[in-house]
Design a protein around this motif. Sequence first.
Motif, mmCIF file in Angstrom:
data_model
loop_
_atom_site.group_PDB
_atom_site.id
_atom_site.type_symbol
_atom_site.label_atom_id
_atom_site.label_comp_id
_atom_site.label_asym_id
_atom_site.label_seq_id
_atom_site.Cartn_x
_atom_site.Cartn_y
_atom_site.Cartn_z
ATOM 1 N N THR A 8 48.733 38.355 39.496
ATOM 2 C CA THR A 8 47.327 38.374 39.085
ATOM 3 C C THR A 8 46.422 37.614 40.042
ATOM 4 O O THR A 8 45.212 37.609 39.867
ATOM 5 N N ASP A 9 47.004 36.945 41.031
ATOM 6 C CA ASP A 9 46.203 36.187 41.988
ATOM 7 C C ASP A 9 45.651 37.101 43.075
ATOM 8 O O ASP A 9 46.240 38.142 43.390
ATOM 9 N N THR A 28 36.038 43.087 39.512
ATOM 10 C CA THR A 28 36.720 42.009 38.815
ATOM 11 C C THR A 28 37.399 42.462 37.537
ATOM 12 O O THR A 28 38.249 41.764 37.009
ATOM 13 N N GLN A 29 37.053 43.629 37.023
ATOM 14 C CA GLN A 29 37.700 44.108 35.818
ATOM 15 C C GLN A 29 39.033 44.787 36.123
ATOM 16 O O GLN A 29 39.771 45.140 35.215
ATOM 17 N N SER A 30 39.319 45.020 37.387
ATOM 18 C CA SER A 30 40.564 45.687 37.747
ATOM 19 C C SER A 30 41.751 44.805 37.396
ATOM 20 O O SER A 30 41.715 43.597 37.574
ATOM 21 N N LYS A 31 42.810 45.417 36.904
ATOM 22 C CA LYS A 31 44.015 44.669 36.579
ATOM 23 C C LYS A 31 44.812 44.348 37.830
ATOM 24 O O LYS A 31 45.697 43.519 37.808
ATOM 25 N N LEU A 56 42.657 40.953 43.506
ATOM 26 C CA LEU A 56 41.625 41.147 44.517
ATOM 27 C C LEU A 56 42.122 40.686 45.871
ATOM 28 O O LEU A 56 43.295 40.534 46.112
ATOM 29 N N ILE A 57 41.159 40.466 46.764
ATOM 30 C CA ILE A 57 41.484 40.073 48.137
ATOM 31 C C ILE A 57 40.743 38.788 48.476
ATOM 32 O O ILE A 57 39.618 38.571 48.034
ATOM 33 N N GLU A 58 41.364 37.921 49.245
ATOM 34 C CA GLU A 58 40.728 36.709 49.727
ATOM 35 C C GLU A 58 40.966 36.577 51.222
ATOM 36 O O GLU A 58 42.064 36.858 51.706
#
Length: 316
Positions: free
Chosen positions: A85-86, A212-215, A218-220
């Motif tokens: 989830t990170d 942000t609602q995607s399960k 994301l990307i950093e």
Amino acid sequence: MAAPSRPEHMLSQVTQLWSMLDEMAEGSPESYRRFMQLQLEDAKQYCAPPEPHLCLQTHILDPSEKSLFINLCRWKRVPAPKSPTDPIPLSAGPLEEMSDKAELYSVIDIAYNPTVLQRREENQAEMDHLIHLTFKYVEEHYHLSLSHSYHIATFTLKGSLKRMKQSLRGGPPPAPLFNRNTRNELTLDQIRHSLGEKDSSNAMLLLNKDVTQSKVHLIEEIASMDLPEEFITPAYEMTITKDANRKPLNIELKVELPKVSSVSECELSISRDDVIVEVPEKYRLQLDLPELVDEEATTATFNKGKGVLLITMPIP
């Protein structure tokens, strides 16, 4: 009483760290040996250069239309996400404009931890999502509008290997991570935590806030607070050996590395037309070769007594 300056505070923490390591060495030599072995293994992975994985071809639509090649690279220096989830860390080079005959195009190099790419290779939906997030990163970071249709090129890298390595290393690399845990033993992170040190080595910029609602995570982009490395250019001698008919056989490169005690400290990168010798925090030498060489057949030996690295590169 005035608070101690940052250098004094860092010196105090370093002193405490060495004291704790000394206590570990005296009280539990085997734990200390395993701990140091883990750190050496992590450091070796951290110093390994990025490697090409696959190349995506798409188009920039705005501000000016042109082809865009995105080199997705594997780099162990980029940390893997701590949990599913990170956000996914990445390291990116600059957007570069190039020309090939009459065509003008752009290239960008983006590196992920190898496990990120491997897992998504096994799941096409996740790979598509990673590519989508990569496109969003490029759009937001460079204020571009991209076509989200793409194809995977038949080659794994657009441009030279040397250019890709320089591109990614020229940007802010992530700091090394020491996060392996061994039962009943302290890791370096745990030692730092016990000193009350705040982890400021990696600063991360969260992107893709519109998903942000995607399960799926994301990307950093990884940024670093580390000071830039300073290297000494070592003395060297390059010669071309020839046969009786004056045909070139080998290029021999002798590099003087008096501060090096073992060949394991050296990082050697050779392509058909250039060579890079690096010893972290000590030396860096990059040379264009006068002849094309067979990088697969290249050999290197280190004379410990003289502190000389000899690289022999056959000319095909």
